[in-house]
Design a protein around this motif. Structure first.
Motif, mmCIF file in Angstrom:
data_model
loop_
_atom_site.group_PDB
_atom_site.id
_atom_site.type_symbol
_atom_site.label_atom_id
_atom_site.label_comp_id
_atom_site.label_asym_id
_atom_site.label_seq_id
_atom_site.Cartn_x
_atom_site.Cartn_y
_atom_site.Cartn_z
ATOM 1 N N LEU A 43 0.851 -1.198 0.000
ATOM 2 C CA LEU A 43 0.000 0.000 0.000
ATOM 3 C C LEU A 43 0.885 1.245 0.000
ATOM 4 O O LEU A 43 1.765 1.391 0.856
ATOM 5 C CB LEU A 43 -0.891 0.013 1.254
ATOM 6 N N ASP A 45 -5.716 1.205 7.747
ATOM 7 C CA ASP A 45 -5.592 -0.139 7.189
ATOM 8 C C ASP A 45 -6.158 -1.193 8.131
ATOM 9 O O ASP A 45 -6.467 -2.300 7.711
ATOM 10 C CB ASP A 45 -4.122 -0.451 6.864
ATOM 11 N N VAL A 50 -8.607 4.755 2.300
ATOM 12 C CA VAL A 50 -7.611 3.833 2.868
ATOM 13 C C VAL A 50 -8.327 2.630 3.493
ATOM 14 O O VAL A 50 -7.918 1.478 3.319
ATOM 15 C CB VAL A 50 -6.715 4.540 3.920
ATOM 16 N N SER A 67 -8.045 -1.134 1.992
ATOM 17 C CA SER A 67 -7.489 -2.161 2.870
ATOM 18 C C SER A 67 -8.436 -3.356 2.975
ATOM 19 O O SER A 67 -8.012 -4.511 2.914
ATOM 20 C CB SER A 67 -7.205 -1.563 4.249
ATOM 21 N N ALA A 104 -7.084 -5.717 7.486
ATOM 22 C CA ALA A 104 -8.376 -5.055 7.744
ATOM 23 C C ALA A 104 -9.286 -5.876 8.648
ATOM 24 O O ALA A 104 -10.316 -5.374 9.108
ATOM 25 C CB ALA A 104 -9.075 -4.768 6.415
#
Ligand code: SAM
Length: 305
Positions: free
Chosen positions: A62, A103, A128, A132, A140
């Motif tokens: 990411l 995240d 975000v 995630s 997540a």
């Protein structure tokens, strides 16, 4: 901040064709690179550019505003340390606030602590969180804990509205101080954190690299010494994909019951931990204490109380 001379890979900064290179004025003259297998997502939120790609050797990655936030392979080092350094240092943490951390990885780690009753998170960027959930389900998964309350908004404003003495622990999982996270490194923000903590409550905040950002760290330490009247410490861990291969944390406590961060009073109940999500990969009690040992050049500048 791409230099026009750099080649690009579908809009992704790249010095070597086919590789992502992390180019930023925060670490001039160097750029860690990862080989890209495929680009999975590219978007622009109200706050930042968001990219997810599949790397050859670190799993999915990411990127926010050109800076690596996490990779599947080494996120354990960051998420476990930023969470368990503070939470294992106080008895029975019950109310925890996470600033940033969209995240979900820090939430996953907080949720391992059975004493915790309430986990609030304030992340500025909904993209975000969504990205995630789509691409990093093992990170997540933290959002699935029923104790979690997600607030989308600015962490600075959120903290100002928190009643005094609410939290046992605040974890600031922010990006770098260029962009939306800038204020999370400034003195008024630390003042709001101190106010939101109960006496003897603790904060752990992402505090950059001793190889690259000694000036930022010294500034954070000065501010924290003025604001937090308990203990003020710097700890660090390795994270191979962060600039210079490491990241630091500022760990402070408010006036009240003494917190000795170097000697965790709330060690991990391994059996309980194994029940949740996945076993710990990085954190243990030995590495907790070791994280506070600093190389001489940093010790001299930071000192430690
Ligand atoms: N957990 C990551 C890891 O494993 O390395 C680290 C970075 S985390 C994704 C940083 C988050 O802080 C980003 O999602 C960013 O949107 C968020 N953020 C930045 N400024 C913020 C602010 N002012 N308030 C709340 N969240 C903020």
């Amino acid at each position: 901040n791409n230099n026009n001379n750099n080649k690009e890979l579908n809009g992704v900064p790249s010095v070597i064709p086919g590789w992502f290179s992390e180019i930023s004025p925060m670490w001039p003259g160097e750029a860690h690179s990862l080989k890209v297998e495929s680009i999975l997502f590219q978007g622009k939120s109200d706050y930042q550019d968001v990219i997810v790609f599949q790397s050859s050797t670190y799993g999915k990655v990411l990127i926010l505003d050109g800076v690596i936030q996490l990779t599947e392979r080494d996120e354990c080092a960051y998420q476990e340390m930023i969470t368990h350094l503070p939470l294992c240092s106080i008895p029975n943490p019950k109310k925890v606030l996470v600033i940033g951390g969209g995240d979900g990885g820090v939430l996953r780690e907080v949720s391992r602590h059975s004493s915790v009753e309430q986990i609030d998170i304030c992340e500025i960027d909904k993209m975000v969180v969504d990205v995630s959930k789509q691409f990093f389900p093992d990170v997540a998964i933290g959002f699935e804990d029923p104790r979690v309350n997600l607030h989308i908004g600015d962490g600075v404003a959120f903290l100002k509205a928190v009643p005094e003495g609410t939290y046992d622990a605040v974890i600031v999982d922010s990006s770098d101080p260029i962009g939306p996270a800038q204020e999370l490194f400034e003195k008024p923000f630390f003042g709001s954190v101190a106010k939101a903590l109960r006496p003897g409550g603790v904060v752990c905040t992402q505090a950059e690299s001793i190889w690259l950002h000694m000036d930022i760290i010294e500034n954070i330490v000065d501010n924290c010494r003025q604001i937090f009247k308990g203990s003020v410490n710097y700890a660090w861990t390795t994270v191979p994909t962060y600039p210079s291969g490491m990241i630091g944390f500022m760990l402070c406590s408010t006036k009240g019951p003494t917190v000795d961060f170097k000697h965790p009073v709330n060690p991990i109940d391994e059996k309980e931990f194994q029940k949740s999500v996945r076993p710990l990969k990085f954190y243990n009690s030995e590495i907790h204490t070791a994280a506070f040992c600093l190389p001489s050049f940093a010790k001299q500048k930071i000192g430690s109380k």
